[in-house]
Design a protein around this motif. Structure first.
Motif, PDB file in Angstrom:
ATOM      1  N   GLY A 107      -1.055 -69.164  -0.336  1.00  0.00           N
ATOM      2  CA  GLY A 107      -0.490 -69.993   0.858  1.00  0.00           C
ATOM      3  C   GLY A 107      -0.421 -71.482   0.347  1.00  0.00           C
ATOM      4  O   GLY A 107      -0.399 -72.440   1.100  1.00  0.00           O
ATOM      5  N   ALA A 108      -0.440 -71.544  -0.992  1.00  0.00           N
ATOM      6  CA  ALA A 108      -0.220 -73.052  -1.456  1.00  0.00           C
ATOM      7  C   ALA A 108       1.256 -73.435  -1.496  1.00  0.00           C
ATOM      8  O   ALA A 108       1.453 -74.676  -1.564  1.00  0.00           O
ATOM      9  CB  ALA A 108      -0.447 -73.056  -2.951  1.00  0.00           C
ATOM     10  N   HIS A 109       2.167 -72.725  -0.656  1.00  0.00           N
ATOM     11  CA  HIS A 109       3.494 -73.454  -0.465  1.00  0.00           C
ATOM     12  C   HIS A 109       3.635 -74.180   0.629  1.00  0.00           C
ATOM     13  O   HIS A 109       4.268 -75.265   0.771  1.00  0.00           O
ATOM     14  CB  HIS A 109       4.413 -72.202  -0.304  1.00  0.00           C
ATOM     15  CG  HIS A 109       4.196 -71.629   1.254  1.00  0.00           C
ATOM     16  ND1 HIS A 109       3.029 -70.732   1.307  1.00  0.00           N
ATOM     17  CD2 HIS A 109       4.698 -71.870   2.380  1.00  0.00           C
ATOM     18  CE1 HIS A 109       2.932 -70.362   2.592  1.00  0.00           C
ATOM     19  NE2 HIS A 109       4.058 -70.831   3.320  1.00  0.00           N
ATOM     20  N   ILE A 148       4.610 -63.461   3.962  1.00  0.00           N
ATOM     21  CA  ILE A 148       3.517 -64.182   3.154  1.00  0.00           C
ATOM     22  C   ILE A 148       2.313 -63.378   3.255  1.00  0.00           C
ATOM     23  O   ILE A 148       1.541 -63.020   2.332  1.00  0.00           O
ATOM     24  CB  ILE A 148       3.334 -65.533   3.422  1.00  0.00           C
ATOM     25  CG1 ILE A 148       4.531 -66.256   3.269  1.00  0.00           C
ATOM     26  CG2 ILE A 148       2.042 -66.135   2.968  1.00  0.00           C
ATOM     27  CD1 ILE A 148       4.445 -67.736   3.718  1.00  0.00           C
ATOM     28  N   ARG A 149       1.956 -62.934   4.383  1.00  0.00           N
ATOM     29  CA  ARG A 149       0.514 -62.364   4.495  1.00  0.00           C
ATOM     30  C   ARG A 149       0.586 -61.527   5.956  1.00  0.00           C
ATOM     31  O   ARG A 149       1.397 -61.700   6.864  1.00  0.00           O
ATOM     32  CB  ARG A 149      -0.523 -63.551   4.946  1.00  0.00           C
ATOM     33  CG  ARG A 149      -1.976 -62.936   5.077  1.00  0.00           C
ATOM     34  CD  ARG A 149      -2.994 -64.352   5.074  1.00  0.00           C
ATOM     35  NE  ARG A 149      -2.723 -64.864   3.445  1.00  0.00           N
ATOM     36  CZ  ARG A 149      -2.152 -65.941   3.016  1.00  0.00           C
ATOM     37  NH1 ARG A 149      -1.759 -66.538   4.123  1.00  0.00           N
ATOM     38  NH2 ARG A 149      -2.285 -66.466   1.716  1.00  0.00           N
ATOM     39  N   ARG A 419       7.429 -74.763   8.804  1.00  0.00           N
ATOM     40  CA  ARG A 419       7.733 -74.181   7.547  1.00  0.00           C
ATOM     41  C   ARG A 419       7.363 -72.609   7.541  1.00  0.00           C
ATOM     42  O   ARG A 419       7.989 -71.827   6.742  1.00  0.00           O
ATOM     43  CB  ARG A 419       7.277 -74.955   6.518  1.00  0.00           C
ATOM     44  CG  ARG A 419       7.613 -76.179   6.366  1.00  0.00           C
ATOM     45  CD  ARG A 419       6.988 -76.857   4.978  1.00  0.00           C
ATOM     46  NE  ARG A 419       7.703 -76.322   3.776  1.00  0.00           N
ATOM     47  CZ  ARG A 419       7.310 -76.554   2.779  1.00  0.00           C
ATOM     48  NH1 ARG A 419       6.189 -76.939   2.347  1.00  0.00           N
ATOM     49  NH2 ARG A 419       7.819 -75.890   1.649  1.00  0.00           N
ATOM     50  N   THR A 420       6.644 -72.109   8.664  1.00  0.00           N
ATOM     51  CA  THR A 420       6.235 -70.852   8.652  1.00  0.00           C
ATOM     52  C   THR A 420       6.397 -70.454  10.167  1.00  0.00           C
ATOM     53  O   THR A 420       6.350 -71.180  10.913  1.00  0.00           O
ATOM     54  CB  THR A 420       4.718 -70.533   7.844  1.00  0.00           C
ATOM     55  OG1 THR A 420       4.038 -71.509   8.889  1.00  0.00           O
ATOM     56  CG2 THR A 420       4.470 -70.728   6.513  1.00  0.00           C
ATOM     57  N   TRP A 433       5.221 -65.546   7.974  1.00  0.00           N
ATOM     58  CA  TRP A 433       6.644 -65.372   7.461  1.00  0.00           C
ATOM     59  C   TRP A 433       6.934 -66.834   6.616  1.00  0.00           C
ATOM     60  O   TRP A 433       6.657 -67.930   7.497  1.00  0.00           O
ATOM     61  CB  TRP A 433       7.626 -65.126   8.297  1.00  0.00           C
ATOM     62  CG  TRP A 433       7.311 -63.844   9.004  1.00  0.00           C
ATOM     63  CD1 TRP A 433       6.748 -63.550  10.313  1.00  0.00           C
ATOM     64  CD2 TRP A 433       7.824 -62.418   8.627  1.00  0.00           C
ATOM     65  NE1 TRP A 433       6.988 -62.153  10.684  1.00  0.00           N
ATOM     66  CE2 TRP A 433       7.199 -61.405   9.816  1.00  0.00           C
ATOM     67  CE3 TRP A 433       8.317 -61.966   7.444  1.00  0.00           C
ATOM     68  CZ2 TRP A 433       7.596 -60.308   9.502  1.00  0.00           C
ATOM     69  CZ3 TRP A 433       8.709 -60.624   7.286  1.00  0.00           C
ATOM     70  CH2 TRP A 433       8.393 -59.764   8.481  1.00  0.00           C
ATOM     71  N   GLY A 434       7.471 -66.790   5.587  1.00  0.00           N
ATOM     72  CA  GLY A 434       7.851 -68.193   5.048  1.00  0.00           C
ATOM     73  C   GLY A 434       9.364 -68.231   5.151  1.00  0.00           C
ATOM     74  O   GLY A 434      10.086 -67.496   5.141  1.00  0.00           O
ATOM     75  N   LEU A 435       9.545 -69.434   5.864  1.00  0.00           N
ATOM     76  CA  LEU A 435      10.956 -69.517   6.344  1.00  0.00           C
ATOM     77  C   LEU A 435      11.629 -70.402   5.309  1.00  0.00           C
ATOM     78  O   LEU A 435      11.164 -71.207   4.287  1.00  0.00           O
ATOM     79  CB  LEU A 435      11.043 -70.706   7.666  1.00  0.00           C
ATOM     80  CG  LEU A 435      10.200 -70.104   8.848  1.00  0.00           C
ATOM     81  CD1 LEU A 435      10.242 -70.966  10.080  1.00  0.00           C
ATOM     82  CD2 LEU A 435      10.508 -68.679   9.238  1.00  0.00           C
ATOM     83  N   PRO A 436      13.001 -70.345   5.294  1.00  0.00           N
ATOM     84  CA  PRO A 436      13.912 -70.834   4.243  1.00  0.00           C
ATOM     85  C   PRO A 436      14.027 -72.442   4.555  1.00  0.00           C
ATOM     86  O   PRO A 436      13.753 -72.802   5.487  1.00  0.00           O
ATOM     87  CB  PRO A 436      15.360 -70.245   4.532  1.00  0.00           C
ATOM     88  CG  PRO A 436      15.103 -68.971   5.095  1.00  0.00           C
ATOM     89  CD  PRO A 436      13.791 -69.178   5.929  1.00  0.00           C
ATOM     90  N   PRO A 437      14.105 -73.023   3.274  1.00  0.00           N
ATOM     91  CA  PRO A 437      14.065 -74.592   3.491  1.00  0.00           C
ATOM     92  C   PRO A 437      15.427 -74.939   4.084  1.00  0.00           C
ATOM     93  O   PRO A 437      16.123 -74.140   4.280  1.00  0.00           O
ATOM     94  CB  PRO A 437      13.858 -75.220   1.892  1.00  0.00           C
ATOM     95  CG  PRO A 437      14.630 -74.117   1.246  1.00  0.00           C
ATOM     96  CD  PRO A 437      14.247 -72.636   2.054  1.00  0.00           C
TER      97      PRO A 437
END
Length: 940
Positions: A107-109, A148-149, A419-420, A433-437
């Motif tokens: 989760g460090a992003h 992500i998780r 961002r998520t 979910w991680g979203l695109p920048p």
């Protein structure tokens, strides 16, 4: 000259020629696109190292002290900025090191890091030269795009999920009755809130994050302490079966939307109801406060999105445009836009001030109503089936699709930093979910110079295949061509206009479709069955207005194709009154068919296309198509009033007419071209009256004597003795099928209405026509005599929705009953002759003054066509029936519905009241006729 540089995203190094500077490339390691930088100038030539010389301090003289002080003054201004910059860099590094230590694992992003890059080490500059400091460069950490998780622990569908205000926790709930609190950075459940007796359908965090709210249960809302898990308050015992909830920005009130078609506002401090918001006609699914807390937005299954004034409960604006159930709603950060989701394959953005649609997102098949809007309002999330789509709001373009859930996604939520995102699903999981920048572009999957695929015209290929199908007589070849033709239909399916459907008779307007006229292609519509674990029967109606021409449309054939690739065992267009398949159908004016499935049922949650093949000379004029679905008959459903139903008779074909005999002992039931005579005392069928000219359209029992009149498709009226089964006179004169018949109160005269637009009155004893009544401009569908027999009322079809009151002796119209907007299917005159009721396709029941034609009252009728109605003998009540499966009893004086009788499992086509006012007879699409005992006045 070659040079090297590193990818800013993953650090992979590349060696390229200086001539490539300024060109774009893509990293082979991480896929990130980049621009090749300009070459860096080489450092200045370095001097040979100076040998070390021991320097011993010497005593300072006065002059040397002055020189030293002067040198210090000269050096300090140059060193202070450098030292300050170094200290600042150190502090930044320390801060972000602490931040990274706080966010563990992958989760460090979440957050940002500092990367310090410097050129090659250089020697200490000569005295007097400025110090060359390293270049400070701040860039975002690489984003993990995708899942992500996964948060697992629920034992049933997860219905709702929400982030905490700081984004570090999440709350979820579902039918397993236990809301769960999760740590976002670890995926572990930190708390369970136990105590709900029923499932949880909605959850929300308070603005300060100290408490959570859950909806569901037995008409209750529950406020929980997020730290201890203790229930702080339960809101009322009449929350209207809440589905979704929202907490006001100030945290002082909460709003809920429920199954009872209303939204409600509650006081957090006391748990008391502040006010309801009423106006929706279906369940309120989505609910959201505006950023300033002054407005409330709701999304409903009645296809509308509405904005309400929180202070007064008044409806401020209504957004109409969705063609199916509306669901989640979300305000933009400035409160000027509202995003709404729907099962109509679209997500829509609305302007709050004007009420206009400003953007539409084509979500695709199997769209759900879950949507979410990012905190900055630039991105949106939607679902279709088990997939999640990320959209760019300004362009309405799809950015990315996330896959991973194993079943339908039910709820979506953006993190506070955008961002998520979180999602919940029928597969019992919650996922992060991680979203695109920002600025992300999806990777190119084909080479830029690859040839574009050739687009085939499925309609042209369909025309060719259809001609071969019609020409071949070989069963094997016909089957092969049919399979290929089905694939063509599936390719063209998305291009056909989509029609909404009604379940058991909800309101659905005719849809205007301009059909192909040249015989070069085919035309069709598509629809989707409900996502219910049942099979569905199907009927459709095709209608067209009159036009000048030698012939009408000619349907040579039609077919229905499932878009999921499966085959239907058999589905044929059958004649409405004959058991024979229609290969060619001439339709000069109007056509209606109730089409059941033969050999197979429609599957729940599946999509179908109905296509039509027309003759070469068919003129291009508008037509209207309507689709209805009814549950497959599978026995009786639970009855609210179990003592109301007295008896039941099952048949094999739809009902075309229904009435009692004069003494109420027998029932006359029209089915196909027969009249079934049903003994209501024993419940047995005693005989069948066969030979009614190819099909029965209407039946009436004489109030005196043993006679039954039957209107037939062959333009004739036949008189029968139901006691003996003997036929009597045949009345001829109409130029079209006879749609309805009615006896005068003394039984000596008979009136009939026909598709030839005329009404005729006959002498029952002789069978002679007495008078012809002309004035309707469309086919006459219903008739009723006044109690004295001096007047009668009539109702007609789509293009002539005005009921008329006629004088029997003069043939003149004495009153016009205006107000209906669609076909009138039923009319009834009160026992005292002063009032008239009408009902029909516009889903309304209207009460008129029989003398003046003035409308007295409009009943708040249930949704769906009113197919039949009748005043009861007491004159104080009336009964109606239609596509919603139930019998409704009305109080005439107030217009209020006073009782419902349930039992049918399909729309009710016909209803008749006995003359003694004690019983009702109904015939339904579930292929059963039922006898009901009318409850006494005041019964509940």
């Amino acid at each position: 000259m070659p040079m090297t540089f590193a990818c800013e995203n993953c650090g992979k190094r590349y060696r390229v020629e200086e001539s490539a500077a300024g060109k774009r490339g893509k990293c082979k390691e991480c896929g990130q696109t980049f621009t090749i930088p300009q070459p860096v100038s080489p450092p200045l030539p370095q001097q040979a190292p100076t040998p070390l010389v021991e320097i011993r301090p010497e005593p300072l003289t006065t002059s040397s002290r002055k020189d030293a002080k002067l040198g210090t003054r000269r050096r300090v201004p140059r060193l202070v900025p450098a030292a300050g910059l170094l200290i600042g860099v150190g502090l930044v590094i320390v801060y972000f090191a602490w931040s990274r230590a706080r966010v563990a694992g992958d989760g460090a992003h979440i957050g940002r890091t500092v990367a310090v890059s410097a050129r090659k080490p250089v020697d200490v500059p000569a005295p007097g030269n400025p110090v060359a400091m390293p270049k400070l460069e701040v860039k975002p950490e690489p984003v993990a795009i995708g899942e992500i998780r996964r948060f697992e622990g629920h034992t049933d569908t997860v219905s709702s999920v929400a982030f905490s205000p700081d984004g570090l926790r999440a709350i979820s709930g579902g039918p397993d009755k236990i809301p769960r609190l999760w740590e976002v950075t670890t995926g572990k459940a930190s708390r369970q809130f136990e105590g709900d007796a029923e499932g949880v359908s909605g959850v929300a965090f308070s603005p300060d994050g100290h408490s959570v709210l859950s909806a569901g249960g037995e008409k209750t809302l529950t406020l929980w302490d997020a730290e201890s898990g203790r229930a702080l308050r339960r809101f009322g015992g009449d929350a209207g079966a809440p589905i979704h909830v929202a907490i006001a920005p100030d945290g002082k009130s909460v709003a809920s939307g429920g199954l009872d078609h209303a939204a409600r506002l509650w006081d957090v401090a006391t748990g008391n109801l502040i006010r309801p918001f009423t106006g929706h006609t279906e369940r309120v699914y989505g609910i959201a406060f505006s950023p300033d807390g002054r407005s409330l937005a709701t999304g409903s299954w009645d296809r509308t999105v509405r904005i309400w004034d929180v202070a007064t409960g008044r409806e401020l604006r209504r957004f109409e445009g969705h063609r199916d159930r509306a669901g989640d709603v979300a305000f933009s950060r400035d409160g000027r836009r509202i995003l709404s989701g729907s099962t109509d394959r679209t997500m829509r953005l609305w302007d709050v001030d004007s009420g206009k649609e400003v953007a539409r997102f084509e979500v695709g098949a199997d769209a759900g109503w879950a949507v979410a809007l990012s905190p900055d309002g630039t991105r949106a999330l939607s679902v279709h089936d088990a997939k999640i789509d990320l959209w760019d709001v300004p362009t309405a373009g799809r950015i990315y699709t996330f896959e991973g859930h194993a079943d339908q996604v039910t709820c979506l939520a953006f993190s506070p930093d955008g961002r998520t995102a979180l999602s919940s699903s029928v597969d019992r999981s919650v996922r992060l979910w991680g979203l695109p920048p920002a600025g992300f572009m999806p990777p190119v999957t084909t080479a830029p110079d690859a040839p574009k695929p050739k687009l085939l015209d499925p309609l042209a290929r369909g025309t060719e295949l259809r001609k071969q199908l019609m020409a071949t007589g070989d069963p094997v070849q016909h089957k092969a061509l049919g399979g290929e033709f089905n694939e063509v239909i599936r390719q063209a399916g998305p291009d056909f206009q989509e029609l909404p459907v009604t379940i058991g008779g909800g309101p659905i307007p005719f849809t205007k479709v301009i059909l192909n006229a040249k015989g070069k292609a085919f035309d069709g519509v598509r629809f989707k069955t409900p996502d219910r674990a049942r099979a569905w029967d199907f009927d459709w109606e095709f209608a067209m207005p009159p036009f000048d021409g030698p012939r009408g449309r000619i349907i040579y054939n039609w077919r229905m194709v499932p878009l999921d690739g499966s085959e239907m065992r058999e589905f044929k267009l059958m004649s409405a009154h004959r058991d024979e398949e229609i290969e060619g159908l001439d339709m000069p004016r109007n056509f209606h068919v109730t089409q059941p499935l033969h050999g197979g049922h429609l599957k729940p949650g599946s999509e179908y296309v109905i296509w039509f093949w027309f003759g070469d000379q068919t003129p291009e004029i508008p037509a209207w198509i309507r689709i209805r679905l009814t549950p497959t008959p599978d026995g009786d459903v639970a009855k609210t009033h179990r003592d109301a139903q007295v008896r039941r008779l099952d048949v094999t074909s739809p009902f075309t007419g229904l009435d009692f005999t004069h003494d109420g002992r027998l029932a006359l039931i029209g089915v196909k071209d027969e009249i079934l005579v049903w003994d209501l005392e024993t419940g047995r069928e005693v005989r069948r009256l066969r030979g009614n000219g190819g099909g029965v359209n209407g039946v009436a029992g004489s109030p005196e004597g043993h006679l039954a009149a039957v209107g037939s498709v062959d333009h004739k009226i036949r008189l029968w003795d139901p006691e003996t089964g003997l036929t009597g006179l045949t009345l001829e004169g109409h130029a079209g099928p006879v749609r309805c018949v009615a006896f005068s109160p003394d039984g000596q005269r008979l009136i009939s209405g026909s598709e030839d637009r005329t009404i005729r009155i006959w002498d029952v004893a002789t069978g002679k026509e007495i008078r012809r009544f002309e004035g309707h401009t469309d086919q006459v569908l219903c008739l009723a005599f006044s109690p004295g027999g001096r007047r009668f009322v009539s109702g007609a079809s789509i293009t002539d929705p005005i009921a008329r009151v006629w004088d029997v002796e003069t043939g003149r119209v004495v009153a016009r009953l205006e107000g209906n907007s669609e076909a009138i299917y039923a009319v009834s005159v009160s026992p005292d002759g002063r009032s008239i009721l009408t009902g029909g396709e516009d889903d309304t029941i209207r009460l008129y003054d029989a003398s003046t034609g003035r409308q007295l009252r409009k009943f708040d009728a249930p949704r769906g066509n009113v197919n039949s109605l009748a005043f009861l003998a007491d004159g104080r009540r009336a009964a109606s029936a239609g596509e919603d499966d139930d019998i409704h009893l009305w109080d005439i004086a107030t217009g209020r519905e006073i009782l419902q009788m349930e039992g049918h499992n399909g729309g009710i086509m016909k209803l008749a009241a006995s003359r003694d006012g004690r019983r009702l007879l109904t015939g339904s699409r579930d292929l059963s006729a039922r006898l009901w005992a009318i409850p006494p006045v005041g019964a509940r």
